[in-house]
Design an enzyme around this catalytic site. Sequence first.
Site, short mmCIF file in Angstrom:
data_model
loop_
_atom_site.label_atom_id
_atom_site.label_comp_id
_atom_site.label_asym_id
_atom_site.label_seq_id
_atom_site.Cartn_x
_atom_site.Cartn_y
_atom_site.Cartn_z
N SER A 312 0.56 -1.17 -0.21
CA SER A 312 -0.39 0.19 0.22
C SER A 312 0.67 1.43 -0.21
O SER A 312 1.12 2.19 -0.68
CB SER A 312 -0.88 0.17 1.20
OG SER A 312 -1.91 1.03 0.86
N ASP A 323 10.56 5.76 -10.21
CA ASP A 323 9.80 6.30 -11.10
C ASP A 323 10.48 7.68 -11.35
O ASP A 323 10.38 7.58 -12.90
CB ASP A 323 8.33 6.55 -11.09
CG ASP A 323 7.41 5.20 -11.39
OD1 ASP A 323 8.04 3.90 -10.99
OD2 ASP A 323 5.89 4.96 -11.60
N LYS A 337 -1.29 -4.02 -3.07
CA LYS A 337 -2.29 -4.00 -2.91
C LYS A 337 -2.25 -2.03 -3.67
O LYS A 337 -1.38 -0.86 -2.91
CB LYS A 337 -1.82 -3.11 -1.00
CG LYS A 337 -3.35 -2.91 -0.87
CD LYS A 337 -4.01 -2.66 0.39
CE LYS A 337 -5.58 -2.44 0.63
NZ LYS A 337 -5.81 -0.47 0.55
#
Length: 415
Positions: A312, A323, A337
Amino acid sequence: MKALRISAMALLGALLALTSFFVGMGVGVRQVPVPKAIPAATPTPVPTPETGVDFSVFWEAWGILEREFYGEIPPAEERMYSAIRGVISSLGDPYTSFLDPKQASVARQDITGSFEGIGAIVDMKEGKLVIVEVIEGQPAEKAGLKSGDIILKVDDKPIENMTLLEAVLLIRGPKGTPVKLTVYREGLEEPFEVTIIRQRIEIPTLSYKMLDGKIAYIKLREFNEIASEKLKEALRELIPQKPVGIILDLRGNPGGLLSVAVEVASQFVDKSPILIERTKSGQEKLFKAVPGGLATDPSIPLVVLVNGASASASEIVAGAIRDHGRGILLGEKTFGKGSVQQPFTLKDGSELRVTTARWFTPSGTAIHGKGLTPDIEVKAGEGEKDVQLEKAVEYILGLRREGKSDVCEGCGKQP
């Protein structure tokens, strides 16, 4: 204001929330207006325009059970809650859930950083409650429980196929009270029983230190209300010491509040977005980095440690760091999740948690059900030796010797 929860495992005594708890698992933290309670519906024998369903059938069955059932009938309130849970179970979403007033009250403790219980992190795997981690110095550890143990019963009540929250709430309880657990451990012929006295558990949200070689090490256990400030305190002490690299350890971190995930990621990433949220209608919301991060300098290599219990909010932070090219991920594939639950407090204090959106990394990578594959995969070692941490230290020191930052070929993209 109400927080959106994005956590996935549970803390016993806690078990925190996925449900998360810290025995949990949620994804991130976003503050939203507290949804208004929905007025209780008046029983009606006619179809409603919205659904076209004749609810008189429901009330007919309710009445027959009250008149004809041979045995003790649960209180009407309990039957109503069971009916709500039945509807939720038909959705097939393990994260949309209903908490009665007592459960809701206990669950709200998860984001405060403390609770009363035994001090363990658990997860529900294939219908079985598995201890993921015991917190050092807490009752669970003192009683001899270990990672990998499976809790079969709580006070002689079988818990197989319960929801994570239901099982956690059986284990939690007032400080000073006993709870008896029946535990299965691989390698033993028979399950064993252990009685543990519940205590007030202060969740060790964050710890930090300077490792040999001047590498700053930060362990973040959960994205609760105090996590962001704890991280800033740690960075204010570590960064002036001019570390040659930073290791952010998110292993075993089940998640927490969405807003805190954004704040934590922003301490390392000064580019936007931190994450992308998409609703079922296709609408997108971009969560921007919070200005003023203390460790955004790209000349300081950053390694994020992750494993199968990193979920999560942990995946939000890890995904944003990778990224945007700020650092790499090392360890094992994360939990996967990527959904957001919005809590609705109902008029009697109960709570309905509804999955309202999915989140994606800045590059648009979907995490739900997939997880993040590390740039450098390293399996956890056996015994006390932490081979993943050793590998992270080796990686940073190697960059220093070569005079490089933490930029690596192919990093920053989901394999």
